[in-house]
Design a protein around this motif. Structure first.
Motif, PDB file in Angstrom:
ATOM      1  N   GLY A 130      47.093  48.332  44.937  1.00  0.00           N
ATOM      2  CA  GLY A 130      47.172  46.855  45.393  1.00  0.00           C
ATOM      3  C   GLY A 130      45.734  46.142  45.374  1.00  0.00           C
ATOM      4  N   GLU A 131      44.776  46.855  46.048  1.00  0.00           N
ATOM      5  CA  GLU A 131      43.509  46.134  46.126  1.00  0.00           C
ATOM      6  C   GLU A 131      42.863  45.838  45.022  1.00  0.00           C
ATOM      7  OE1 GLU A 131      41.399  48.792  48.923  1.00  0.00           O
ATOM      8  OE2 GLU A 131      42.657  48.174  50.531  1.00  0.00           O
ATOM      9  N   GLU A 132      42.960  46.891  43.973  1.00  0.00           N
ATOM     10  CA  GLU A 132      42.439  46.934  42.646  1.00  0.00           C
ATOM     11  C   GLU A 132      43.148  45.767  42.047  1.00  0.00           C
ATOM     12  OE1 GLU A 132      42.832  50.538  40.357  1.00  0.00           O
ATOM     13  OE2 GLU A 132      41.559  51.492  41.814  1.00  0.00           O
ATOM     14  N   LEU A 133      44.431  45.614  41.852  1.00  0.00           N
ATOM     15  CA  LEU A 133      45.136  44.503  41.350  1.00  0.00           C
ATOM     16  C   LEU A 133      44.601  43.167  42.138  1.00  0.00           C
ATOM     17  CD1 LEU A 133      48.492  45.927  40.838  1.00  0.00           C
ATOM     18  CD2 LEU A 133      47.033  45.447  39.135  1.00  0.00           C
ATOM     19  N   ASN A 134      44.565  43.070  43.315  1.00  0.00           N
ATOM     20  CA  ASN A 134      44.104  41.884  43.796  1.00  0.00           C
ATOM     21  C   ASN A 134      42.652  41.461  43.320  1.00  0.00           C
ATOM     22  OD1 ASN A 134      46.414  41.365  45.476  1.00  0.00           O
ATOM     23  ND2 ASN A 134      45.714  42.444  47.220  1.00  0.00           N
ATOM     24  N   ALA A 135      41.935  42.360  43.588  1.00  0.00           N
ATOM     25  CA  ALA A 135      40.297  41.920  43.042  1.00  0.00           C
ATOM     26  C   ALA A 135      40.512  41.543  41.359  1.00  0.00           C
ATOM     27  CB  ALA A 135      39.473  43.400  42.969  1.00  0.00           C
ATOM     28  N   LYS A 136      41.304  42.312  40.581  1.00  0.00           N
ATOM     29  CA  LYS A 136      41.267  41.653  39.484  1.00  0.00           C
ATOM     30  C   LYS A 136      41.881  40.405  39.228  1.00  0.00           C
ATOM     31  CE  LYS A 136      41.801  46.392  36.987  1.00  0.00           C
ATOM     32  NZ  LYS A 136      42.470  47.186  36.201  1.00  0.00           N
ATOM     33  N   LEU A 137      42.860  40.180  39.961  1.00  0.00           N
ATOM     34  CA  LEU A 137      43.616  38.769  40.141  1.00  0.00           C
ATOM     35  C   LEU A 137      42.601  37.666  40.579  1.00  0.00           C
ATOM     36  CD1 LEU A 137      45.966  37.128  39.797  1.00  0.00           C
ATOM     37  CD2 LEU A 137      46.621  37.577  42.262  1.00  0.00           C
ATOM     38  N   ALA A 138      41.808  38.254  41.538  1.00  0.00           N
ATOM     39  CA  ALA A 138      40.677  37.148  41.993  1.00  0.00           C
ATOM     40  C   ALA A 138      39.555  36.962  40.938  1.00  0.00           C
ATOM     41  CB  ALA A 138      40.154  37.753  43.145  1.00  0.00           C
ATOM     42  N   ILE A 139      39.337  37.936  40.119  1.00  0.00           N
ATOM     43  CA  ILE A 139      38.383  37.733  39.069  1.00  0.00           C
ATOM     44  C   ILE A 139      38.854  36.656  37.879  1.00  0.00           C
ATOM     45  CG2 ILE A 139      37.147  38.879  37.142  1.00  0.00           C
ATOM     46  CD1 ILE A 139      36.616  41.068  39.095  1.00  0.00           C
ATOM     47  N   TYR A 140      40.207  36.995  37.820  1.00  0.00           N
ATOM     48  CA  TYR A 140      40.881  36.249  36.711  1.00  0.00           C
ATOM     49  C   TYR A 140      40.766  34.890  37.227  1.00  0.00           C
ATOM     50  CZ  TYR A 140      44.830  34.216  34.216  1.00  0.00           C
ATOM     51  OH  TYR A 140      45.426  33.717  33.124  1.00  0.00           O
ATOM     52  N   LYS A 141      41.264  34.412  38.454  1.00  0.00           N
ATOM     53  CA  LYS A 141      41.365  33.225  38.991  1.00  0.00           C
ATOM     54  C   LYS A 141      40.102  32.489  38.989  1.00  0.00           C
ATOM     55  CE  LYS A 141      45.308  33.598  41.726  1.00  0.00           C
ATOM     56  NZ  LYS A 141      45.866  33.419  43.309  1.00  0.00           N
ATOM     57  N   GLN A 142      38.907  33.376  39.224  1.00  0.00           N
ATOM     58  CA  GLN A 142      37.607  32.679  39.243  1.00  0.00           C
ATOM     59  C   GLN A 142      37.056  32.209  37.790  1.00  0.00           C
ATOM     60  OE1 GLN A 142      34.634  35.259  41.002  1.00  0.00           O
ATOM     61  NE2 GLN A 142      33.220  33.450  41.585  1.00  0.00           N
ATOM     62  N   ASN A 143      37.544  33.009  36.856  1.00  0.00           N
ATOM     63  CA  ASN A 143      37.195  32.968  35.467  1.00  0.00           C
ATOM     64  C   ASN A 143      37.836  31.955  34.959  1.00  0.00           C
ATOM     65  OD1 ASN A 143      35.224  35.263  35.544  1.00  0.00           O
ATOM     66  ND2 ASN A 143      36.836  36.496  34.551  1.00  0.00           N
ATOM     67  N   LYS A 144      39.069  31.814  35.185  1.00  0.00           N
ATOM     68  CA  LYS A 144      39.900  30.642  34.695  1.00  0.00           C
ATOM     69  C   LYS A 144      39.371  29.310  35.432  1.00  0.00           C
ATOM     70  CE  LYS A 144      44.658  29.148  34.231  1.00  0.00           C
ATOM     71  NZ  LYS A 144      46.216  29.703  34.647  1.00  0.00           N
ATOM     72  N   LYS A 145      38.918  29.141  36.689  1.00  0.00           N
ATOM     73  CA  LYS A 145      38.336  28.069  37.258  1.00  0.00           C
ATOM     74  C   LYS A 145      36.960  27.565  36.577  1.00  0.00           C
ATOM     75  CE  LYS A 145      40.424  28.493  41.935  1.00  0.00           C
ATOM     76  NZ  LYS A 145      39.935  28.606  43.253  1.00  0.00           N
ATOM     77  N   SER A 146      36.342  28.698  36.295  1.00  0.00           N
ATOM     78  CA  SER A 146      34.879  28.440  35.692  1.00  0.00           C
ATOM     79  C   SER A 146      35.105  27.855  34.039  1.00  0.00           C
ATOM     80  CB  SER A 146      34.005  29.616  35.754  1.00  0.00           C
ATOM     81  OG  SER A 146      34.425  30.868  34.958  1.00  0.00           O
TER      82      SER A 146
END
Length: 148
Positions: A130-146
């Motif tokens: 769950g923590e790994e998936l949350n970290a990947k999701l946060a990176i994905y969201k950050q890349n999407k915003k940038s």
């Protein structure tokens, strides 16, 4: 139809895990008792026992019944149901004599050890993934915003 197939695959997977674990535990205990082989009737007995345990598991942890209960409450329901089911089956199969207090105490200790080990293993597994998936999701969201 898709949901039915998902449930069938999940049940098959969980049953396979439970059956494999029960065969391994039975084999280890048999080796400790000095037996060198497993009887075919014991395999069928383990098959039936694991089918019942998987049924109980899906009644409590499945997606259809008791969906509003917390995981802790589900565990407090699951623990005694599985304990009683296994106790009834091993008495029916004649694997232990439940009239002896020491035997019941030994069985209860072993059951408690295995149950807590499995619950803690699953908790750690889901926490880590769950923590790994949350970290990947946060990176994905950050890349999407940038990228905007």
């Amino acid at each position: 139809m898709k949901k039915a197939m998902e449930v069938i695959v999940q049940v098959k997977f969980v049953w396979g895990l439970f059956f494999a674990a029960s065969v391994i535990i039975y084999t280890i205990i048999n080796m400790l008792l000095g037996n060198t082989s497993i009887e075919l009737i014991a395999v069928w007995q383990l098959l039936l026992l694991t089918i019942v345990i998987v049924f109980i598991h899906y009644l409590i942890f499945g997606e259809f019944i008791l969906t509003d209960l917390s995981i802790k409450k589900k565990i407090f329901i699951h623990f005694p149901l599985c304990y009683l089911t296994i106790l009834v089956f091993i008495n029916l199969y004649g694997w232990i004599n439940i009239t002896s207090f020491n035997t019941i105490l030994t069985f209860s200790g072993i059951y408690l050890f295995f149950y807590l080990s499995i619950v803690n293993s699953l908790y750690l597994y889901y926490k880590i993934t769950g923590e790994e998936l949350n970290a990947k999701l946060a990176i994905y969201k950050q890349n999407k915003k940038s990228s905007k």
